[in-house]
Design a protein around this motif. Structure first.
Motif, PDB file in Angstrom:
ATOM      1  N   SER A 215       1.104  -1.239  -0.369  1.00  0.00           N
ATOM      2  CA  SER A 215       0.050  -0.215   0.001  1.00  0.00           C
ATOM      3  C   SER A 215       1.090   1.258  -0.244  1.00  0.00           C
ATOM      4  O   SER A 215       2.253   1.100  -0.198  1.00  0.00           O
ATOM      5  N   HIS A 216       0.200   2.774   0.218  1.00  0.00           N
ATOM      6  CA  HIS A 216       1.242   4.030   0.300  1.00  0.00           C
ATOM      7  C   HIS A 216       1.495   4.756   1.714  1.00  0.00           C
ATOM      8  O   HIS A 216      -0.064   4.602   2.054  1.00  0.00           O
ATOM      9  N   ILE A 217       2.479   4.737   1.753  1.00  0.00           N
ATOM     10  CA  ILE A 217       2.341   5.570   3.435  1.00  0.00           C
ATOM     11  C   ILE A 217       2.578   6.934   2.971  1.00  0.00           C
ATOM     12  O   ILE A 217       3.511   6.953   2.772  1.00  0.00           O
ATOM     13  N   ASN A 218       2.384   7.716   3.144  1.00  0.00           N
ATOM     14  CA  ASN A 218       2.895   9.557   2.549  1.00  0.00           C
ATOM     15  C   ASN A 218       2.675   9.155   1.179  1.00  0.00           C
ATOM     16  O   ASN A 218       3.678   9.859   0.793  1.00  0.00           O
ATOM     17  N   GLY A 219       2.589   8.049   0.418  1.00  0.00           N
ATOM     18  CA  GLY A 219       2.643   8.467  -0.775  1.00  0.00           C
ATOM     19  C   GLY A 219       3.753   7.756  -1.422  1.00  0.00           C
ATOM     20  O   GLY A 219       3.850   7.260  -2.798  1.00  0.00           O
ATOM     21  N   LYS A 220       4.505   6.949  -0.450  1.00  0.00           N
ATOM     22  CA  LYS A 220       5.738   5.976  -0.813  1.00  0.00           C
ATOM     23  C   LYS A 220       5.347   4.436  -0.675  1.00  0.00           C
ATOM     24  O   LYS A 220       3.867   4.249   0.548  1.00  0.00           O
ATOM     25  N   ALA A 221       5.890   3.590  -1.604  1.00  0.00           N
ATOM     26  CA  ALA A 221       5.183   2.208  -1.235  1.00  0.00           C
ATOM     27  C   ALA A 221       5.257   1.346  -0.107  1.00  0.00           C
ATOM     28  O   ALA A 221       6.702   2.198   0.292  1.00  0.00           O
ATOM     29  N   PHE A 222       5.016   0.653   1.133  1.00  0.00           N
ATOM     30  CA  PHE A 222       5.026   0.130   2.275  1.00  0.00           C
ATOM     31  C   PHE A 222       4.531  -0.716   2.174  1.00  0.00           C
ATOM     32  O   PHE A 222       3.093  -1.563   1.657  1.00  0.00           O
ATOM     33  N   ASN A 223       5.364  -1.919   3.476  1.00  0.00           N
ATOM     34  CA  ASN A 223       4.168  -3.237   3.498  1.00  0.00           C
ATOM     35  C   ASN A 223       3.382  -3.348   4.721  1.00  0.00           C
ATOM     36  O   ASN A 223       4.617  -3.471   6.105  1.00  0.00           O
ATOM     37  N   PRO A 224       2.353  -2.395   4.610  1.00  0.00           N
ATOM     38  CA  PRO A 224       1.481  -3.283   6.623  1.00  0.00           C
ATOM     39  C   PRO A 224       1.966  -3.695   6.639  1.00  0.00           C
ATOM     40  O   PRO A 224       1.628  -4.143   8.633  1.00  0.00           O
ATOM     41  N   CYS A 225       2.130  -5.112   6.586  1.00  0.00           N
ATOM     42  CA  CYS A 225       2.045  -6.732   7.693  1.00  0.00           C
ATOM     43  C   CYS A 225       3.420  -5.907   8.431  1.00  0.00           C
ATOM     44  O   CYS A 225       3.864  -6.890   9.666  1.00  0.00           O
ATOM     45  N   SER A 226       4.139  -5.226   8.466  1.00  0.00           N
ATOM     46  CA  SER A 226       6.034  -5.435   8.535  1.00  0.00           C
ATOM     47  C   SER A 226       5.391  -3.914   9.715  1.00  0.00           C
ATOM     48  O   SER A 226       6.799  -3.522  10.135  1.00  0.00           O
ATOM     49  N   VAL A 227       4.334  -3.742   9.458  1.00  0.00           N
ATOM     50  CA  VAL A 227       4.559  -1.899  10.503  1.00  0.00           C
ATOM     51  C   VAL A 227       3.843  -2.113  11.917  1.00  0.00           C
ATOM     52  O   VAL A 227       2.636  -2.104  11.474  1.00  0.00           O
ATOM     53  N   PRO A 228       4.252  -1.831  12.818  1.00  0.00           N
ATOM     54  CA  PRO A 228       3.341  -1.942  14.072  1.00  0.00           C
ATOM     55  C   PRO A 228       2.507  -0.959  14.281  1.00  0.00           C
ATOM     56  O   PRO A 228       3.295   0.312  14.166  1.00  0.00           O
ATOM     57  N   LEU A 229       1.593  -1.195  15.011  1.00  0.00           N
ATOM     58  CA  LEU A 229       0.412   0.700  14.854  1.00  0.00           C
ATOM     59  C   LEU A 229       1.182   1.174  15.534  1.00  0.00           C
ATOM     60  O   LEU A 229       0.840   2.611  15.282  1.00  0.00           O
ATOM     61  N   LYS A 230       2.352   0.838  16.398  1.00  0.00           N
ATOM     62  CA  LYS A 230       2.349   2.067  17.541  1.00  0.00           C
ATOM     63  C   LYS A 230       3.025   3.256  16.356  1.00  0.00           C
ATOM     64  O   LYS A 230       3.806   4.366  16.972  1.00  0.00           O
ATOM     65  N   ASP A 231       3.878   3.485  15.262  1.00  0.00           N
ATOM     66  CA  ASP A 231       4.562   3.240  14.458  1.00  0.00           C
ATOM     67  C   ASP A 231       4.005   4.446  13.785  1.00  0.00           C
ATOM     68  O   ASP A 231       4.329   4.753  12.643  1.00  0.00           O
ATOM     69  N   VAL A 232       2.772   3.977  13.671  1.00  0.00           N
ATOM     70  CA  VAL A 232       2.058   5.219  12.345  1.00  0.00           C
ATOM     71  C   VAL A 232       1.074   5.990  13.155  1.00  0.00           C
ATOM     72  O   VAL A 232       0.679   6.114  14.162  1.00  0.00           O
ATOM     73  N   ARG A 233       1.412   7.675  12.561  1.00  0.00           N
ATOM     74  CA  ARG A 233       1.202   8.552  13.284  1.00  0.00           C
ATOM     75  C   ARG A 233       0.104   9.200  13.165  1.00  0.00           C
ATOM     76  O   ARG A 233      -0.317   9.142  11.863  1.00  0.00           O
ATOM     77  N   PRO A 234      -1.010  10.086  13.599  1.00  0.00           N
ATOM     78  CA  PRO A 234      -2.156  10.600  13.450  1.00  0.00           C
ATOM     79  C   PRO A 234      -2.188  11.533  11.961  1.00  0.00           C
ATOM     80  O   PRO A 234      -3.088  11.258  11.621  1.00  0.00           O
ATOM     81  N   ASP A 235      -0.492  12.272  11.304  1.00  0.00           N
ATOM     82  CA  ASP A 235      -1.062  12.460   9.963  1.00  0.00           C
ATOM     83  C   ASP A 235      -0.392  11.056   9.444  1.00  0.00           C
ATOM     84  O   ASP A 235      -0.603  12.534   8.034  1.00  0.00           O
ATOM     85  N   ASP A 236      -0.144  11.030   9.020  1.00  0.00           N
ATOM     86  CA  ASP A 236       0.302   9.327   8.209  1.00  0.00           C
ATOM     87  C   ASP A 236      -0.633   8.900   7.595  1.00  0.00           C
ATOM     88  O   ASP A 236      -1.722   8.830   8.157  1.00  0.00           O
ATOM     89  N   GLU A 237      -0.928   9.289   5.975  1.00  0.00           N
ATOM     90  CA  GLU A 237      -1.728   9.098   5.122  1.00  0.00           C
ATOM     91  C   GLU A 237      -1.124   7.713   4.795  1.00  0.00           C
ATOM     92  O   GLU A 237      -0.559   7.682   3.870  1.00  0.00           O
ATOM     93  N   VAL A 238      -2.741   6.378   5.286  1.00  0.00           N
ATOM     94  CA  VAL A 238      -2.445   5.505   4.406  1.00  0.00           C
ATOM     95  C   VAL A 238      -3.011   5.757   2.932  1.00  0.00           C
ATOM     96  O   VAL A 238      -4.416   5.370   3.288  1.00  0.00           O
ATOM     97  N   THR A 239      -2.653   5.109   2.589  1.00  0.00           N
ATOM     98  CA  THR A 239      -3.759   4.548   0.614  1.00  0.00           C
ATOM     99  C   THR A 239      -3.660   3.232   0.496  1.00  0.00           C
ATOM    100  O   THR A 239      -2.393   2.490   0.417  1.00  0.00           O
ATOM    101  N   THR A 240      -4.530   2.424  -0.036  1.00  0.00           N
ATOM    102  CA  THR A 240      -4.934   1.448  -0.466  1.00  0.00           C
ATOM    103  C   THR A 240      -5.257   1.172  -1.268  1.00  0.00           C
ATOM    104  O   THR A 240      -5.644   2.414  -2.303  1.00  0.00           O
ATOM    105  N   ILE A 241      -5.220   0.330  -2.103  1.00  0.00           N
ATOM    106  CA  ILE A 241      -5.885  -0.039  -3.097  1.00  0.00           C
ATOM    107  C   ILE A 241      -7.403   0.149  -3.451  1.00  0.00           C
ATOM    108  O   ILE A 241      -7.640   1.303  -4.780  1.00  0.00           O
ATOM    109  N   GLU A 242      -8.289   0.220  -2.733  1.00  0.00           N
ATOM    110  CA  GLU A 242      -9.873   0.944  -2.556  1.00  0.00           C
ATOM    111  C   GLU A 242      -9.470   2.601  -2.369  1.00  0.00           C
ATOM    112  O   GLU A 242     -10.010   2.682  -3.389  1.00  0.00           O
TER     113      GLU A 242
END
Ligand code: FES
Ligand code: FES
Length: 158
Positions: free
Chosen positions: A50-77
């Motif tokens: 998926s994308h985080i702040n416009g860059k590709a990333f793998n959400p399976c490898s990111v613990p929720l505590k590392d996601v900030r309130p202003d981070d923009e996560v975009t999925t295929i949807e």
């Protein structure tokens, strides 16, 4: 349970989930956003791309505590809305080239493709064959040839 807020496909969401739960499970099991697929859970297969702040990333490898309130996560949807259309040009190219076989890896492939095109443009150029070689998303059906054709076509339209 700790609360976590982030922006998902353009809208703020808040979830009550333990800090160490990986984002992929939050997306799929808590928020019902199932475009990002579970393949390996280890950041290897790229099915969850998926994308985080416009860059590709793998959400399976990111613990929720590392996601900030202003981070923009975009999925295929949420991808079509990034260009204000019902389908992103990369999705239209996928249809034109009839890329998908079983389809499981394809949301991740499309998200990786869009990010790769944007990454090339950020350095002032269009994608090259070498860029396509860097995409590591696994397709067990072996649709790699059509994926490459579709990326080149899709990149012409956004
Ligand atoms: S499930 Fe995320 S990389 Fe494989
Ligand atoms: S289309 Fe089946 S795994 Fe890629």
């Amino acid at each position: 349970m700790p609360q976590h807020t982030f922006i998902l496909n353009g809208k703020p969401v808040t979830v009550d989930v333990e800090d160490d739960v990986r984002l992929l499970w939050v997306l799929r099991d808590v928020l019902g956003v199932t475009g990002p697929k579970y393949g390996c859970g280890l950041g290897v297969c790229q099915a969850c791309t998926s994308h985080i702040n416009g860059k590709a990333f793998n959400p399976c490898s990111v613990p929720l505590k590392d996601v900030r309130p202003d981070d923009e996560v975009t999925t295929i949807e949420g991808l079509p809305a990034t260009v204000g259309k019902d389908l992103h040009p990369m999705q239209e190219a996928w249809l034109e080239y009839d890329v998908a076989q079983c389809g499981y890896c394809q949301p991740g492939q499309i998200m990786a493709a869009v990010a790769k095109v944007k990454q090339a443009r950020a350095t002032g150029r269009e994608i090259t064959e070498a860029d396509l070689d860097e995409i590591r998303n696994v397709c067990r059906c072996g649709t790699y040839h059509r994926i490459r054709e579709a990326i080149v076509e899709g990149a012409k339209h956004f």
